[in-house]
Design a protein around this motif. Structure first.
Motif, mmCIF file in Angstrom:
data_model
loop_
_atom_site.group_PDB
_atom_site.id
_atom_site.type_symbol
_atom_site.label_atom_id
_atom_site.label_comp_id
_atom_site.label_asym_id
_atom_site.label_seq_id
_atom_site.Cartn_x
_atom_site.Cartn_y
_atom_site.Cartn_z
ATOM 1 N N VAL A 1 0.824 -1.201 0.000
ATOM 2 C CA VAL A 1 0.000 0.000 0.000
ATOM 3 C C VAL A 1 0.865 1.260 0.000
ATOM 4 C CG1 VAL A 1 -1.773 1.278 1.241
ATOM 5 C CG2 VAL A 1 -1.854 -1.224 1.178
ATOM 6 N N GLY A 2 1.929 1.264 0.789
ATOM 7 C CA GLY A 2 2.806 2.425 0.878
ATOM 8 C C GLY A 2 3.535 2.429 2.205
ATOM 9 N N MET A 3 4.162 3.570 2.525
ATOM 10 C CA MET A 3 4.902 3.690 3.777
ATOM 11 C C MET A 3 4.325 4.804 4.632
ATOM 12 S SD MET A 3 8.935 2.961 3.075
ATOM 13 C CE MET A 3 9.143 2.780 4.858
ATOM 14 N N THR A 4 4.489 4.644 5.934
ATOM 15 C CA THR A 4 4.097 5.655 6.896
ATOM 16 C C THR A 4 5.000 5.511 8.118
ATOM 17 O OG1 THR A 4 2.241 6.584 8.145
ATOM 18 C CG2 THR A 4 2.334 4.183 7.946
ATOM 19 N N VAL B 1 3.085 -0.480 4.887
ATOM 20 C CA VAL B 1 1.728 -1.016 5.039
ATOM 21 C C VAL B 1 1.459 -1.985 3.896
ATOM 22 C CG1 VAL B 1 -0.715 -0.453 5.242
ATOM 23 C CG2 VAL B 1 1.018 1.139 6.092
ATOM 24 N N VAL B 2 1.077 -3.202 4.239
ATOM 25 C CA VAL B 2 0.785 -4.236 3.252
ATOM 26 C C VAL B 2 -0.626 -4.763 3.495
ATOM 27 C CG1 VAL B 2 1.424 -6.504 2.347
ATOM 28 C CG2 VAL B 2 3.207 -4.899 3.049
ATOM 29 N N GLU B 3 -1.416 -4.773 2.431
ATOM 30 C CA GLU B 3 -2.747 -5.384 2.494
ATOM 31 C C GLU B 3 -2.605 -6.861 2.148
ATOM 32 O OE1 GLU B 3 -7.091 -5.224 0.222
ATOM 33 O OE2 GLU B 3 -5.564 -3.687 -0.167
ATOM 34 N N ALA B 4 -2.780 -7.717 3.133
ATOM 35 C CA ALA B 4 -2.563 -9.149 2.952
ATOM 36 C C ALA B 4 -3.862 -9.918 3.174
ATOM 37 C CB ALA B 4 -1.489 -9.661 3.913
ATOM 38 N N GLY B 5 -4.244 -10.692 2.165
ATOM 39 C CA GLY B 5 -5.449 -11.491 2.292
ATOM 40 C C GLY B 5 -6.702 -10.636 2.158
ATOM 41 N N LEU C 1 -3.683 -5.161 11.723
ATOM 42 C CA LEU C 1 -5.051 -4.646 11.751
ATOM 43 C C LEU C 1 -5.954 -5.662 11.055
ATOM 44 C CD1 LEU C 1 -4.291 -0.924 10.778
ATOM 45 C CD2 LEU C 1 -4.495 -1.904 13.068
ATOM 46 N N GLU C 2 -6.530 -6.566 11.836
ATOM 47 C CA GLU C 2 -7.311 -7.662 11.266
ATOM 48 C C GLU C 2 -8.562 -7.168 10.560
ATOM 49 O OE1 GLU C 2 -8.052 -10.844 13.941
ATOM 50 O OE2 GLU C 2 -6.111 -10.683 14.946
ATOM 51 N N ASP C 3 -9.206 -6.137 11.102
ATOM 52 C CA ASP C 3 -10.455 -5.671 10.516
ATOM 53 C C ASP C 3 -10.258 -5.041 9.139
ATOM 54 O OD1 ASP C 3 -8.988 -3.689 11.757
ATOM 55 O OD2 ASP C 3 -10.742 -2.420 12.129
ATOM 56 N N SER D 1 11.527 -0.984 4.926
ATOM 57 C CA SER D 1 11.035 -0.882 3.552
ATOM 58 C C SER D 1 10.833 -2.260 2.935
ATOM 59 C CB SER D 1 12.016 -0.079 2.690
ATOM 60 O OG SER D 1 13.281 -0.705 2.660
ATOM 61 N N VAL D 2 10.044 -2.276 1.862
ATOM 62 C CA VAL D 2 9.732 -3.504 1.137
ATOM 63 C C VAL D 2 9.946 -3.238 -0.351
ATOM 64 C CG1 VAL D 2 7.877 -5.095 0.492
ATOM 65 C CG2 VAL D 2 8.105 -4.342 2.860
ATOM 66 N N HIS D 3 10.498 -4.205 -1.056
ATOM 67 C CA HIS D 3 10.759 -4.055 -2.479
ATOM 68 C C HIS D 3 9.467 -3.803 -3.254
ATOM 69 C CE1 HIS D 3 14.961 -4.994 -2.363
ATOM 70 N NE2 HIS D 3 14.753 -6.141 -1.767
ATOM 71 N N GLY D 4 9.588 -3.044 -4.341
ATOM 72 C CA GLY D 4 8.484 -2.892 -5.271
ATOM 73 C C GLY D 4 7.773 -1.558 -5.166
ATOM 74 N N PRO D 5 6.944 -1.255 -6.163
ATOM 75 C CA PRO D 5 6.178 -0.009 -6.167
ATOM 76 C C PRO D 5 4.896 -0.149 -5.361
ATOM 77 C CG PRO D 5 5.743 -1.225 -8.160
ATOM 78 C CD PRO D 5 6.743 -2.041 -7.393
#
Length: 214
Positions: free
Chosen positions: A10-13, A27-31, A182-184, A193-197
């Protein structure tokens, strides 16, 4: 148990931890990732779980894949990946849904993603070459120098650093710390950081090389 989730960057904060220190997070949206197929050692020769991510319209999926989803009783997804499993501590069934609830704050994870592509680049930007003299008449400013031999064997050695496509490579970042889950909202916050755009697909798995306490 080692397991993997498919997600989207999603991006960084940033946020403050318990000691009031500022922590940069990705921030990663997983599942949620539905289980589409389960393979076993006895039947298929190896243990694996096939999961999907991000719903897709039925008319955008070809007929073999559509039948595959229909057999599993799940909605078509954009992403469909299979991950090897050593030995499942729990019995996963087709139709089960994997979420970020399987991760917890403080846990170590590995992130697999694709780096940003930078197109065709020269050796100075791609490999960090210093280049030649910048003065007039040098005729050797940003070139890579000699790549091969004069007459014998008359070829370029494999692995020689040359101009070419920069980035767009599959890379794994190991032992990132889960800061918050954040399960909800199906979000997981990772330190660093995480690789990728932004919007790039990433795979989150349980860390394989965590350092054991002595």
């Amino acid at each position: 148990m080692s397991f993997t989730l498919i997600g989207k960057k999603v991006g960084m904060t940033q946020l403050f931890d318990g000691d009031n220190r500022l922590v940069p997070v990705t921030v990663v949206e997983a599942g949620p990732c539905p289980v589409v197929q389960v393979k076993s050692q006895d039947k298929d020769g190896y243990s694996a779980v096939q999961i999907g991510f991000s719903s897709q319209k039925a008319h955008r999926v070809n007929k073999p894949q559509l039948a595959h989803f229909a057999k599993a009783g799940v909605e078509p997804t954009k992403e469909l990946r299979e991950f090897r499993t050593e030995a499942l501590e729990e019995e996963l069934k087709v139709g089960d849904v994997l979420t970020v609830s399987r991760f917890e704050a403080g846990q170590k994870v590995d992130i697999i993603g694709t780096t940003k592509g930078a197109g065709f680049q020269g050796v100075m930007k791609r490999w960090g070459f210093h280049g030649g003299p910048a003065s007039h008449g040098s005729m050797f400013h940003r070139r890579g120098g000699s790549y091969g031999q004069c007459q014998w064997p008359g070829e370029v050695n494999k692995g020689r650093k040359m101009p070419g496509h920069k980035g767009d490579k599959r890379r794994t970042t190991q032992n990132l710390t889960v800061v918050k889950v954040l399960e909800d909202k199906n979000l997981i916050l990772l330190k660093g950081s995480v690789h990728g755009p932004k919007g790039g697909t990433v795979y989150i798995r349980t860390a394989k090389k965590t350092r054991k306490a002595s």
